[in-house]
Write a protein that holds these residues in place. Sequence first.
Motif, short mmCIF file in Angstrom:
data_model
loop_
_atom_site.label_atom_id
_atom_site.label_comp_id
_atom_site.label_asym_id
_atom_site.label_seq_id
_atom_site.Cartn_x
_atom_site.Cartn_y
_atom_site.Cartn_z
N ARG A 25 59.20 15.63 -23.77
CA ARG A 25 60.55 15.78 -23.26
C ARG A 25 60.65 17.10 -22.49
N LEU A 26 61.43 17.09 -21.43
CA LEU A 26 61.54 18.27 -20.58
C LEU A 26 62.22 19.40 -21.34
N ALA A 27 61.53 20.53 -21.48
CA ALA A 27 62.08 21.69 -22.18
C ALA A 27 62.70 22.67 -21.20
N ILE A 28 62.06 22.88 -20.06
CA ILE A 28 62.57 23.83 -19.07
C ILE A 28 62.00 23.45 -17.71
N CYS A 29 62.77 23.74 -16.67
CA CYS A 29 62.31 23.50 -15.31
C CYS A 29 63.07 24.43 -14.38
N ASN A 30 62.53 24.64 -13.20
CA ASN A 30 63.25 25.46 -12.23
C ASN A 30 64.03 24.57 -11.27
N LYS A 31 64.78 25.22 -10.39
CA LYS A 31 65.69 24.48 -9.51
C LYS A 31 64.92 23.59 -8.55
#
Length: 650
Positions: free
Chosen positions: A240-246
């Motif tokens: 599952r996506l925990a963090i991402c940038n713009k």
Amino acid sequence: MIALGIARYRNRLPTGTMPARAKSSRIAYAIFLGVALAAQLLTGLHPILDGHSPALTLAGVLTTLAGVAFTLLLAREIRRRDQAQEALAASEARFRDFVASSSDWLWETDAEHRFTWFSEKFRNALYLKAAAIGRTRWELSGQDGDSAKWDAHRADLAARREIRNFQYSLRDDSGRVHHIRISGRPLFGVGGTFIGYRGTALDVSAEVEARADAERANALLADGINSIAESFALFDAEDRLAICNKRYADHNGKPAHELKGRTFAEIVGSAARDRLDPSIFGGDREAWLRWRIEQHRNPGRAIEVKYRDGHWNRIIENRTRDGGTVLVSADVTDIKNREAELQGRVAQQNSVALLAQLAFEPVDLDRLLAKATDLVTRTLGAPLSSVFELTGDGREFLLRASTGWPRDQIGNLRMPFDGRRLAAYTIKSRLPVVSPDLSREDRFEVHPTVRERGYKSVAAVTIGGAHQPFGILTCASDRLDAFSAGGINFMQAVANVLASAIQLRQQAARLRAILDNSVDAILSVDEQGHIQSANQAVERIYGYSEADLLDREVTLLLAERHRASFKAKLRGDGRPEGVNLDIEGLRRDGVEFPIDIGVRELRLGTRRVFIATIRDATERKATEQHLRHAQKMEAIGQLTGGIAHDFNNM
């Protein structure tokens, strides 16, 4: 007396927390009750001992029994109260231990929410003012700048609701800010009268500062991640996506907070449906998704994907130690465009080379022109390409070849030389002409068929010629601004090849006309002695057409007895150059006849080519024979005349 003792015991029983004093008091009362019991027994047994009447005796017995029963009940009550007092003392000691060892502070307020009591730790807090008793917490805090928070807190107090983890700040004498978190319950007296609050408090400054540090670190990390040029995403062990940038969020068409918590399969499935270019699926989106998810679960090589807007991303994934996946995606659109441009140029060069090779082969001009239009459409990805020939009188154009134009119009469609049309405009400009948007074009008009088919852009270049241009090469596309500078250069290169091929064929045609008008048979022969070309005189002399002789040995045209020696001369055993042979040829019908043959050698690079010129010597031979006969007759006449003259003189 027993009742009096019980009452006095109940009234004098200690309620404090002094077990030793309570124990000595209970011993004194026990002695008192024992004396009272003995007195009661003596009082009840006195009538019996004195010999009184049976009634008095019975009353004494009953009185004695009642006294004993009350005494026993009193003893049990004393035992229960002792146990309760001991439990209460233990509970109080436990409570004091908890208070002493707890990290929380204890406090009490009155009905006006003013502090009335603090536990020892609270009182010893260095940053609490000495005058804290009798003041409210918002007076001590100065309401720390958040009026809405305090308004809500006072509303909870006014409604007598429990306080759960209300947090506020205090500033000590040095100016340092301390963060306090409290919880409490309302207190009610007899009849439900509100008398204040009692609760706990905890200094959570370290926690708040640590959280602030973590938030600053996270903000710094987020800023760092958002500042990099690549897309970044971190998936946890559950994928599952925990963090991402713009940038990553933008590539997936959703804000980062909406993507967070979603699985990789959900994210890539949504992107494949809405944002990715279908061309990368190879016609099977589900199969591509299965392949992509498998690559994500077993990372190790770069993956390239194309978006609908034409952008390309190169994705690299790696595993983390806790089983998560780090995804970094770089925009490689410029690289892919350069690669595509390079591949396009290579394709264009290959197309030009192929056309040039075909141009120097003995192929029909119409076939060469058709091949050129086909190469232009396939190389430039345009649906229409045509060659319009300018007629010799310069008055009109003829559709000579086309890919994409109706076939029945090729060789039949004619257009006048009108300066308002694209063909004439291109010839006059002498430069490539490009219209990126035909809907805005006002320099010239295009054929109605071009507009009817919805073509949006067009390009044209001139095909040169020796005295006047041969015509133009055009290309039309259903895309706006479809022709780059490289594409125009490619079209010009194709036009130059066509111009050279056309001029070469015109020169060859003129040379062929000259050769065909020759009375002598002229042939070109390769190093192996095979005929490569022949003029029309060969058929007149030998009865063979050029097609009959191509790739056959030139010795076919010689009498059998001369063939071996002629081959030897071609191989270099003799020098055929400049050799004029007076031998016999062999016609197709098998008749031998005298011929004069001359051979010259040409060097084409490393190749040797022989030009053979053959003349039918039959007339020459006959003339020579007649001449010799005449010469003989003349000699005989002269001899006869001389003899006659001699005889006459005799």
